[in-house]
Design a protein around this motif. Sequence first.
Motif, PDB file in Angstrom:
ATOM      1  N   ASP A  62     -16.355 -67.627 -14.979  1.00  0.00           N
ATOM      2  CA  ASP A  62     -16.993 -66.381 -15.391  1.00  0.00           C
ATOM      3  C   ASP A  62     -17.736 -65.796 -14.187  1.00  0.00           C
ATOM      4  N   ASP A  63     -16.989 -65.625 -13.127  1.00  0.00           N
ATOM      5  CA  ASP A  63     -17.511 -65.116 -11.864  1.00  0.00           C
ATOM      6  C   ASP A  63     -16.760 -63.823 -11.573  1.00  0.00           C
ATOM      7  N   GLU A  64     -17.463 -62.820 -11.152  1.00  0.00           N
ATOM      8  CA  GLU A  64     -16.831 -61.515 -10.914  1.00  0.00           C
ATOM      9  C   GLU A  64     -15.703 -61.589  -9.891  1.00  0.00           C
ATOM     10  N   ASN A  65     -15.714 -62.579  -9.004  1.00  0.00           N
ATOM     11  CA  ASN A  65     -14.666 -62.716  -7.995  1.00  0.00           C
ATOM     12  C   ASN A  65     -13.380 -63.318  -8.544  1.00  0.00           C
ATOM     13  N   TRP A  66     -13.472 -64.096  -9.634  1.00  0.00           N
ATOM     14  CA  TRP A  66     -12.317 -64.841 -10.135  1.00  0.00           C
ATOM     15  C   TRP A  66     -11.140 -63.920 -10.457  1.00  0.00           C
ATOM     16  N   PHE A  67     -11.377 -62.912 -11.245  1.00  0.00           N
ATOM     17  CA  PHE A  67     -10.299 -62.028 -11.688  1.00  0.00           C
ATOM     18  C   PHE A  67      -9.583 -61.398 -10.496  1.00  0.00           C
ATOM     19  N   ASN A  68     -10.336 -60.858  -9.552  1.00  0.00           N
ATOM     20  CA  ASN A  68      -9.726 -60.211  -8.382  1.00  0.00           C
ATOM     21  C   ASN A  68      -8.979 -61.211  -7.509  1.00  0.00           C
ATOM     22  N   TYR A  69      -9.543 -62.392  -7.319  1.00  0.00           N
ATOM     23  CA  TYR A  69      -8.912 -63.417  -6.492  1.00  0.00           C
ATOM     24  C   TYR A  69      -7.571 -63.855  -7.092  1.00  0.00           C
ATOM     25  N   VAL A  70      -7.561 -64.164  -8.379  1.00  0.00           N
ATOM     26  CA  VAL A  70      -6.339 -64.641  -9.020  1.00  0.00           C
ATOM     27  C   VAL A  70      -5.310 -63.513  -9.121  1.00  0.00           C
ATOM     28  N   SER A  71      -5.757 -62.299  -9.383  1.00  0.00           N
ATOM     29  CA  SER A  71      -4.839 -61.147  -9.419  1.00  0.00           C
ATOM     30  C   SER A  71      -4.143 -60.979  -8.070  1.00  0.00           C
ATOM     31  N   ARG A  72      -4.909 -61.128  -7.002  1.00  0.00           N
ATOM     32  CA  ARG A  72      -4.343 -60.999  -5.654  1.00  0.00           C
ATOM     33  C   ARG A  72      -3.338 -62.110  -5.382  1.00  0.00           C
ATOM     34  N   LEU A  73      -3.655 -63.345  -5.788  1.00  0.00           N
ATOM     35  CA  LEU A  73      -2.703 -64.452  -5.608  1.00  0.00           C
ATOM     36  C   LEU A  73      -1.414 -64.183  -6.378  1.00  0.00           C
ATOM     37  N   LYS A  74      -1.546 -63.680  -7.582  1.00  0.00           N
ATOM     38  CA  LYS A  74      -0.371 -63.390  -8.431  1.00  0.00           C
ATOM     39  C   LYS A  74       0.535 -62.371  -7.744  1.00  0.00           C
ATOM     40  N   MET A  75      -0.050 -61.341  -7.174  1.00  0.00           N
ATOM     41  CA  MET A  75       0.757 -60.313  -6.500  1.00  0.00           C
ATOM     42  C   MET A  75       1.335 -60.823  -5.185  1.00  0.00           C
ATOM     43  N   LYS A  76       0.568 -61.594  -4.443  1.00  0.00           N
ATOM     44  CA  LYS A  76       1.011 -62.062  -3.128  1.00  0.00           C
ATOM     45  C   LYS A  76       2.079 -63.150  -3.226  1.00  0.00           C
ATOM     46  N   PHE A  77       2.017 -63.975  -4.277  1.00  0.00           N
ATOM     47  CA  PHE A  77       2.931 -65.105  -4.419  1.00  0.00           C
ATOM     48  C   PHE A  77       3.655 -65.046  -5.766  1.00  0.00           C
ATOM     49  N   PRO A  78       4.562 -64.095  -5.919  1.00  0.00           N
ATOM     50  CA  PRO A  78       5.225 -63.929  -7.223  1.00  0.00           C
ATOM     51  C   PRO A  78       6.117 -65.109  -7.623  1.00  0.00           C
ATOM     52  N   SER A  79       6.507 -65.952  -6.669  1.00  0.00           N
ATOM     53  CA  SER A  79       7.377 -67.083  -7.009  1.00  0.00           C
ATOM     54  C   SER A  79       6.597 -68.272  -7.576  1.00  0.00           C
ATOM     55  N   LEU A  80       5.279 -68.233  -7.494  1.00  0.00           N
ATOM     56  CA  LEU A  80       4.475 -69.332  -8.016  1.00  0.00           C
ATOM     57  C   LEU A  80       4.485 -69.352  -9.535  1.00  0.00           C
ATOM     58  N   ASN A  81       4.478 -70.533 -10.092  1.00  0.00           N
ATOM     59  CA  ASN A  81       4.227 -70.727 -11.517  1.00  0.00           C
ATOM     60  C   ASN A  81       2.709 -70.842 -11.619  1.00  0.00           C
ATOM     61  N   LEU A  82       2.057 -69.689 -11.685  1.00  0.00           N
ATOM     62  CA  LEU A  82       0.607 -69.596 -11.574  1.00  0.00           C
ATOM     63  C   LEU A  82      -0.029 -69.511 -12.955  1.00  0.00           C
ATOM     64  N   GLY A  83      -1.019 -70.357 -13.179  1.00  0.00           N
ATOM     65  CA  GLY A  83      -1.725 -70.357 -14.454  1.00  0.00           C
ATOM     66  C   GLY A  83      -3.209 -70.576 -14.256  1.00  0.00           C
ATOM     67  N   LEU A 101      -0.722 -64.115 -16.019  1.00  0.00           N
ATOM     68  CA  LEU A 101      -0.462 -65.525 -15.746  1.00  0.00           C
ATOM     69  C   LEU A 101       0.506 -66.087 -16.776  1.00  0.00           C
ATOM     70  N   LYS A 102       1.311 -67.036 -16.356  1.00  0.00           N
ATOM     71  CA  LYS A 102       2.383 -67.571 -17.200  1.00  0.00           C
ATOM     72  C   LYS A 102       1.881 -68.573 -18.228  1.00  0.00           C
ATOM     73  N   TYR A 103       0.739 -69.185 -17.971  1.00  0.00           N
ATOM     74  CA  TYR A 103       0.206 -70.211 -18.863  1.00  0.00           C
ATOM     75  C   TYR A 103      -1.276 -70.410 -18.575  1.00  0.00           C
ATOM     76  N   SER A 104      -1.916 -71.108 -19.491  1.00  0.00           N
ATOM     77  CA  SER A 104      -3.292 -71.546 -19.299  1.00  0.00           C
ATOM     78  C   SER A 104      -3.419 -72.951 -19.854  1.00  0.00           C
ATOM     79  N   MET A 105      -4.404 -73.690 -19.353  1.00  0.00           N
ATOM     80  CA  MET A 105      -4.665 -75.045 -19.841  1.00  0.00           C
ATOM     81  C   MET A 105      -6.112 -75.136 -20.312  1.00  0.00           C
ATOM     82  N   MET A 106      -6.275 -75.660 -21.529  1.00  0.00           N
ATOM     83  CA  MET A 106      -7.610 -75.827 -22.100  1.00  0.00           C
ATOM     84  C   MET A 106      -8.386 -76.895 -21.349  1.00  0.00           C
ATOM     85  N   LYS A 107      -9.673 -76.733 -21.339  1.00  0.00           N
ATOM     86  CA  LYS A 107     -10.543 -77.780 -20.808  1.00  0.00           C
ATOM     87  C   LYS A 107     -10.629 -78.927 -21.808  1.00  0.00           C
TER      88      LYS A 107
END
Length: 186
Positions: A62-83, A101-107
């Motif tokens: 729940d950090d303001e940077n998380w969304f932007n960071y992961v969005s950027r990774l998703k765009m930069k590395f489209p071949s990743l199975n990113l979750g 994102l293609k998936y998420s994992m519960m804590k």
Amino acid sequence: LKESDNKLNNKINSFSKQLDLKPFFLLIKPNLEIYKNAKLIDTQIENLIKKGFRNIEISWSDDENWFNYVSRLKMKFPSLNLGSASIINKQSIDESIAIGLKYSMMKFWDKDLLSYSNSKDHLLIPGIKNINDLKNAIDSNCKIVKIYPVKEQVKLINISQYKNIDFIAAGGLSISDLPLYKSLGY
């Protein structure tokens, strides 16, 4: 089946096939240093991709940077199975969906969160910490589960008796542990 059931089943089947091809995941736990050194992390991810690695999960924050960071990774590395990982609430599901994102994992096991994710056609893999959680996940028709921390549960949960479920071992594993857990069916 309803159309939404088909969408979610397709995601589950696709994820299971991905596990067969590339069964190992890297977990990134972002912090201020990772956000500041994104280019260094990008270089490391590029090197992993060159070696055939494809599965990365990013701990939700729940950090303001998380969304932007992961969005950027998703765009930069489209071949990743990113979750996303360490999912604990509806906000974390909604942000994962918004990024694509293609998936998420519960804590940890949370039936209400699983129902919410299913209603959004988003693949949420439950985190299982004990046999009771596993029974709840099976009763909820989960086909993929993460055992966490696996080192504490490996003697308590015999995964070989569950033929139609894909199991992911997580928590405190090192490279030297991989042959053992793979031989056990994870």
